[in-house]
Design an enzyme around this catalytic site. Structure first.
Site, mmCIF file in Angstrom:
data_model
loop_
_atom_site.group_PDB
_atom_site.id
_atom_site.type_symbol
_atom_site.label_atom_id
_atom_site.label_comp_id
_atom_site.label_asym_id
_atom_site.label_seq_id
_atom_site.Cartn_x
_atom_site.Cartn_y
_atom_site.Cartn_z
ATOM 1 N N CYS A 2 0.925 -1.106 0.037
ATOM 2 C CA CYS A 2 -0.075 -0.089 0.191
ATOM 3 C C CYS A 2 0.389 0.984 0.123
ATOM 4 O O CYS A 2 2.137 1.106 0.868
ATOM 5 C CB CYS A 2 -1.094 -0.453 0.867
ATOM 6 S SG CYS A 2 -1.829 -1.559 1.573
ATOM 7 N N ARG A 27 3.818 -0.267 -5.130
ATOM 8 C CA ARG A 27 3.520 -0.743 -3.837
ATOM 9 C C ARG A 27 1.978 -1.157 -3.783
ATOM 10 O O ARG A 27 1.579 -2.305 -2.838
ATOM 11 C CB ARG A 27 3.385 0.156 -2.508
ATOM 12 C CG ARG A 27 4.626 1.161 -2.491
ATOM 13 C CD ARG A 27 5.010 1.709 -1.285
ATOM 14 N NE ARG A 27 4.777 1.434 0.011
ATOM 15 C CZ ARG A 27 5.470 0.627 0.855
ATOM 16 N NH1 ARG A 27 7.180 1.812 0.317
ATOM 17 N NH2 ARG A 27 5.868 0.466 1.592
ATOM 18 N N TRP A 75 -2.633 -2.611 -1.421
ATOM 19 C CA TRP A 75 -2.991 -3.856 -1.916
ATOM 20 C C TRP A 75 -3.595 -4.891 -1.003
ATOM 21 O O TRP A 75 -3.292 -4.376 0.588
ATOM 22 C CB TRP A 75 -1.090 -4.526 -1.897
ATOM 23 C CG TRP A 75 -1.149 -5.785 -2.643
ATOM 24 C CD1 TRP A 75 -0.362 -6.213 -3.681
ATOM 25 C CD2 TRP A 75 -1.075 -6.846 -1.602
ATOM 26 N NE1 TRP A 75 -0.279 -7.487 -3.300
ATOM 27 C CE2 TRP A 75 -0.616 -8.233 -1.922
ATOM 28 C CE3 TRP A 75 -1.380 -6.906 0.144
ATOM 29 C CZ2 TRP A 75 -0.469 -8.997 -1.928
ATOM 30 C CZ3 TRP A 75 -0.933 -8.053 0.614
ATOM 31 C CH2 TRP A 75 -0.735 -9.111 -0.178
ATOM 32 N N ASN A 101 -1.777 1.689 5.782
ATOM 33 C CA ASN A 101 -0.639 0.310 5.464
ATOM 34 C C ASN A 101 -0.004 -0.412 6.572
ATOM 35 O O ASN A 101 0.530 0.013 7.400
ATOM 36 C CB ASN A 101 0.756 1.170 4.785
ATOM 37 C CG ASN A 101 1.510 0.107 4.332
ATOM 38 O OD1 ASN A 101 0.963 -0.855 3.965
ATOM 39 N ND2 ASN A 101 2.688 0.645 4.395
ATOM 40 N N GLY A 102 -0.412 -1.725 6.211
ATOM 41 C CA GLY A 102 0.020 -2.618 7.299
ATOM 42 C C GLY A 102 -0.836 -3.700 7.324
ATOM 43 O O GLY A 102 -1.987 -3.891 6.987
ATOM 44 N N GLU A 486 15.197 -19.438 -9.818
ATOM 45 C CA GLU A 486 14.756 -18.047 -10.371
ATOM 46 C C GLU A 486 14.162 -17.361 -11.552
ATOM 47 O O GLU A 486 12.939 -16.513 -11.888
ATOM 48 C CB GLU A 486 16.084 -17.055 -10.074
ATOM 49 C CG GLU A 486 16.361 -15.555 -10.315
ATOM 50 C CD GLU A 486 15.289 -15.211 -9.050
ATOM 51 O OE1 GLU A 486 14.718 -14.938 -8.439
ATOM 52 O OE2 GLU A 486 14.688 -13.308 -9.940
ATOM 53 N N LYS A 490 10.032 -15.649 -11.617
ATOM 54 C CA LYS A 490 10.640 -14.961 -12.978
ATOM 55 C C LYS A 490 9.009 -14.912 -13.834
ATOM 56 O O LYS A 490 8.190 -14.769 -13.892
ATOM 57 C CB LYS A 490 11.647 -14.876 -14.149
ATOM 58 C CG LYS A 490 11.502 -13.121 -14.037
ATOM 59 C CD LYS A 490 12.962 -12.988 -12.787
ATOM 60 C CE LYS A 490 11.780 -12.598 -11.137
ATOM 61 N NZ LYS A 490 12.838 -12.048 -10.282
ATOM 62 N N GLU A 493 5.751 -15.325 -11.832
ATOM 63 C CA GLU A 493 5.203 -13.688 -11.593
ATOM 64 C C GLU A 493 4.724 -12.587 -12.167
ATOM 65 O O GLU A 493 3.633 -12.078 -12.199
ATOM 66 C CB GLU A 493 6.024 -13.663 -10.483
ATOM 67 C CG GLU A 493 6.761 -12.592 -10.616
ATOM 68 C CD GLU A 493 8.155 -12.050 -9.672
ATOM 69 O OE1 GLU A 493 9.168 -12.137 -9.998
ATOM 70 O OE2 GLU A 493 7.230 -11.335 -9.020
ATOM 71 N N HIS A 509 13.606 -38.239 -8.897
ATOM 72 C CA HIS A 509 12.715 -38.764 -7.808
ATOM 73 C C HIS A 509 11.340 -37.838 -7.621
ATOM 74 O O HIS A 509 10.949 -38.448 -7.186
ATOM 75 C CB HIS A 509 13.418 -38.349 -6.698
ATOM 76 C CG HIS A 509 14.804 -38.851 -6.915
ATOM 77 N ND1 HIS A 509 15.099 -40.047 -6.372
ATOM 78 C CD2 HIS A 509 15.737 -37.728 -7.180
ATOM 79 C CE1 HIS A 509 16.494 -40.230 -6.376
ATOM 80 N NE2 HIS A 509 17.384 -39.331 -6.888
ATOM 81 N N LYS A 608 5.734 -4.290 -5.052
ATOM 82 C CA LYS A 608 6.964 -4.563 -4.537
ATOM 83 C C LYS A 608 7.422 -4.961 -3.732
ATOM 84 O O LYS A 608 8.824 -5.686 -3.362
ATOM 85 C CB LYS A 608 7.419 -3.188 -5.570
ATOM 86 C CG LYS A 608 9.299 -3.151 -5.780
ATOM 87 C CD LYS A 608 9.262 -3.717 -6.585
ATOM 88 C CE LYS A 608 11.049 -4.222 -6.218
ATOM 89 N NZ LYS A 608 11.677 -5.138 -7.562
#
Ligand code: AGP
Length: 613
Positions: A2, A27, A75, A101-102, A486, A490, A493, A509, A608
């Protein structure tokens, strides 16, 4: 997550709020809203579901001379992304409006008791609890002391939060509290500014004050800013200069920030290499560790999330291999429940691009409480991670806007490689000459990264194939298993394609059962001592009809013969293969995401910096 922005002063506020919200959208971008104090001292509130553009359109026709206001880009945590759940939230008589925010962890209990007292809730959010609680506490006080009411309310709230508050009874003033989620303030001739991140203020001010936890701020339209502790004692604060040159507000000639940031990677590498190389030996000034402390270090814990976790896995390999110190790596959110054994000689390193990731900060606080010293590897100057740690190594990649980390990952790898060289030199495992030769290798890498980035058209066929897939497997060995991880992260996402990473030798396996004709597998296979075994894996995968896309070292004819698609990378020293292998995987993820019609900079449901646990 946020974004928060606020201003009170002598200039119209609406355009600044919208500009600030646009800059803060990384954010969170599921809904946005503003509250303005009008000339008749009533509050005007406008909220919209969706991006800040949607809010801006809704405000287009509105001519607002208001000079005090707050804004928010959300968010979602509690409650769906919708107009009603968007911030600001307000009390019944609309005399108070606030942005948050939080997460308020005890919101359920507080909501029940407020509802029992007759408070009516309109949203599903935890934030609405704060505004009704403030309404109650403020009205009960009867002395008009809103700052004290905010202090009283914060003592009841559990969780992490940054709150900015606007009141129709206090025209030209804003009130704020920081507890776990960042807030910065700025004094100016025009008025006083507040935001969750300097990026919202950079076009307006040159200096900022960073609030600490459990601090309260009172901003006035004459531009004054006062910071208090919870006993309402005024505190002195250091005013820091903003480095405006390094804060990008647009993507320039590039179609998106991700491509811009990917293309900055050669410069990032060159700058980092040059910094240390010029110094003649490895220097990590921010670490604040004596030679004795380094020699006595018995164990290093590294904690991080997401991409930073992948860089941490490389750190383990480099530090154990070069410096001979045992390293344990943990996903920060799991670390909270892990039984951790530390001695007086244990160090903890947190790796976090933003320096604000709540899980990582919580892990750092936990290990600090156990007596270990904590060091941060972060990209953000003055971030919470930097402020709360005993020492800092900055990755100096410049601000990263795209949600998908690219250049900061490469900078993290370089930072952890330097750290390993530094420890190795201090431990006497590497001579200064050997360290310098490694530093030279890093410098030479810049041109090679540039070569890979300049050939993005070679990726069209392979990327188009992946864009049609439903799922993909990524494999790699040793130093390139974190790179496979990674690559998979990527791809998921930004393209929303399911992807999973495995150590190359482990797929027989279990994951082998997934293989069928057409199933896509990315194989990271540099020309190093892992190549022979990984090549056998390629053959085994192809034998089941699956499609192999190899990231391989230029000229490897045997890989070319056995793979369906090859993304070539130049030959680099074995320890540095992760830095070159990751580039084709970034290019692949971006191309697949674009083929699938996604916004590569703002993937759905993500933000982010993840400032909630
Ligand atoms: C990376 O592309 C992701 N956006 C995400 O995994 C990120 O690396 C993670 O949230 C950790 O962030 P940090 O480095 O800022 O702590």
């Amino acid at each position: 997550m946020c974004g928060i922005v606020g201003f009170t002063g002598t200039k119209p506020v609406k355009d600044f709020l919208l500009e600030g919200l646009h800059n803060l959208e990384y954010r969170g971008y599921d809904s946005a809203g503003i509250a303005l104090l009008l000339d008749d001292n009533s509050l005007f509130i406008k909220k919209r579901s969706g991006a800040v553009d949607v809010l801006e359109d809704a405000l287009h026709e509105t001519d607002m001379p208001a000079q005090t206001g707050i804004g928010h880009t959300r968010w979602a945590t509690h409650g769906a992304p919708s107009e009603i759940n968007a911030h600001p939230h307000f009390n019944a008589d609309k005399s108070l409006a606030l942005v948050h925010n939080g997460i308020i962890e005890n919101s359920y209990v507080l909501r029940e008791s407020l509802e029992a007292e007759g408070y009516h809730f309109v949203s599903e959010t935890d934030t609405e609890v704060i505004v009704h609680l403030l309404d109650k506490v403020y009205k009960e006080r009867e002395d008009g002391d809103l700052l004290q009411a905010l202090i009283d309310v914060s003592k009841v709230l559990e969780g992490s939060y940054a709150i900015v508050l606007l009141s129709s009874e206090h025209p030209g003033e804003l009130f704020a509290v920081r507890n776990g989620s960042p807030l910065v303030l700025a004094k100016h001739d025009d008025g006083a500014y507040i935001a969750s991140d300097v990026i919202a203020l950079v076009s307006r001010v040159k200096h900022v004050i960073t609030m600490d936890n459990n601090e309260f701020a009172h901003l006035k339209k004459d531009g004054s800013v006062h910071v208090y502790n919870d006993k309402k004692e005024e505190l002195e604060h250091i005013i820091q200069e903003l480095d405006v040159n390094h804060i990008p507000l647009d993507n320039g000639e590039y179609p998106d920030f991700m491509l811009k940031e990917m293309n900055e990677q050669p410069d990032v590498i060159e700058r980092l290499g040059q910094d240390r190389f010029d110094a003649g030996s490895i220097r990590l000034d921010g670490l604040n560790l004596s030679d004795e402390e380094i020699k006595n270090t018995d164990k290093i814990f590294i904690v991080a999330c997401g991409t930073s976790y992948h860089a941490s896995l490389l750190a383990k390999n480099y530090i154990e291999n070069l410096a001979g110190i045992p390293v344990e790596v943990a996903v920060a959110s799991e670390f909270a429940n892990q039984h951790v054994l530390v001695t007086d000689h244990t160090l903890c390193i947190i790796v976090t691009q933003s320096g604000e990731t709540a899980d990582t900060l919580a892990a750092a606080r936990k290990i600090k409480d156990l007596g270990a010293r904590v060091f941060a590897i972060t990209n953000v100057l003055g971030s919470t991670a930097a402020r709360e740690s005993d020492g800092v190594i900055y990755t100096k990649a410049g601000p990263e806007v795209s949600v998908a980390a690219t250049k900061t990952f490469v900078a993290q790898i370089v930072a952890v490689f330097f750290l390993a060289l530094f420890f190795a030199e201090k431990n006497g495992r590497l001579s200064s000459e050997e360290v310098l030769s490694h530093l030279k290798d890093i410098q030479d890498l810049s041109v090679k990264l540039g070569e890979v980035l300049s050939k993005q058209e070679d990726y069209e066929k392979g990327s188009r194939f992946f864009a049609q897939a439903h799922s993909a497997l990524f494999i790699g060995r040793s130093l390139n298993y974190p790179i496979a991880s990674e690559g998979a992260l990527k791809l998921k996402e930004i393209s929303y394609l399911h992807a999973e990473a495995y150590p190359a030798g482990e797929i027989k396996h279990g994951p082998f059962a997934l293989l069928e004709p057409g199933f896509p597998v990315v194989v990271v296979i540099p020309h190093d001592d892992t190549r022979a075994k990984t090549l056998s894996n390629i053959k085994e995968i192809r034998a089941r009809g699956a499609v192999v896309l190899a990231v391989a070292t230029q000229g490897d004819a045997e890989v070319e013969e056995n793979a369906d698609f090859v993304f070539w990378v130049p030959s680099v020293p074995p320890l540095l293969t992760p830095l070159i292998s990751v580039i084709p995987l970034q290019i692949l993820a971006r191309k697949v995401a674009l083929d699938r019609g996604q916004n590569v900079d703002r993937p759905r449901n993500l933000a982010k910096s993840v400032t909630v646990e």
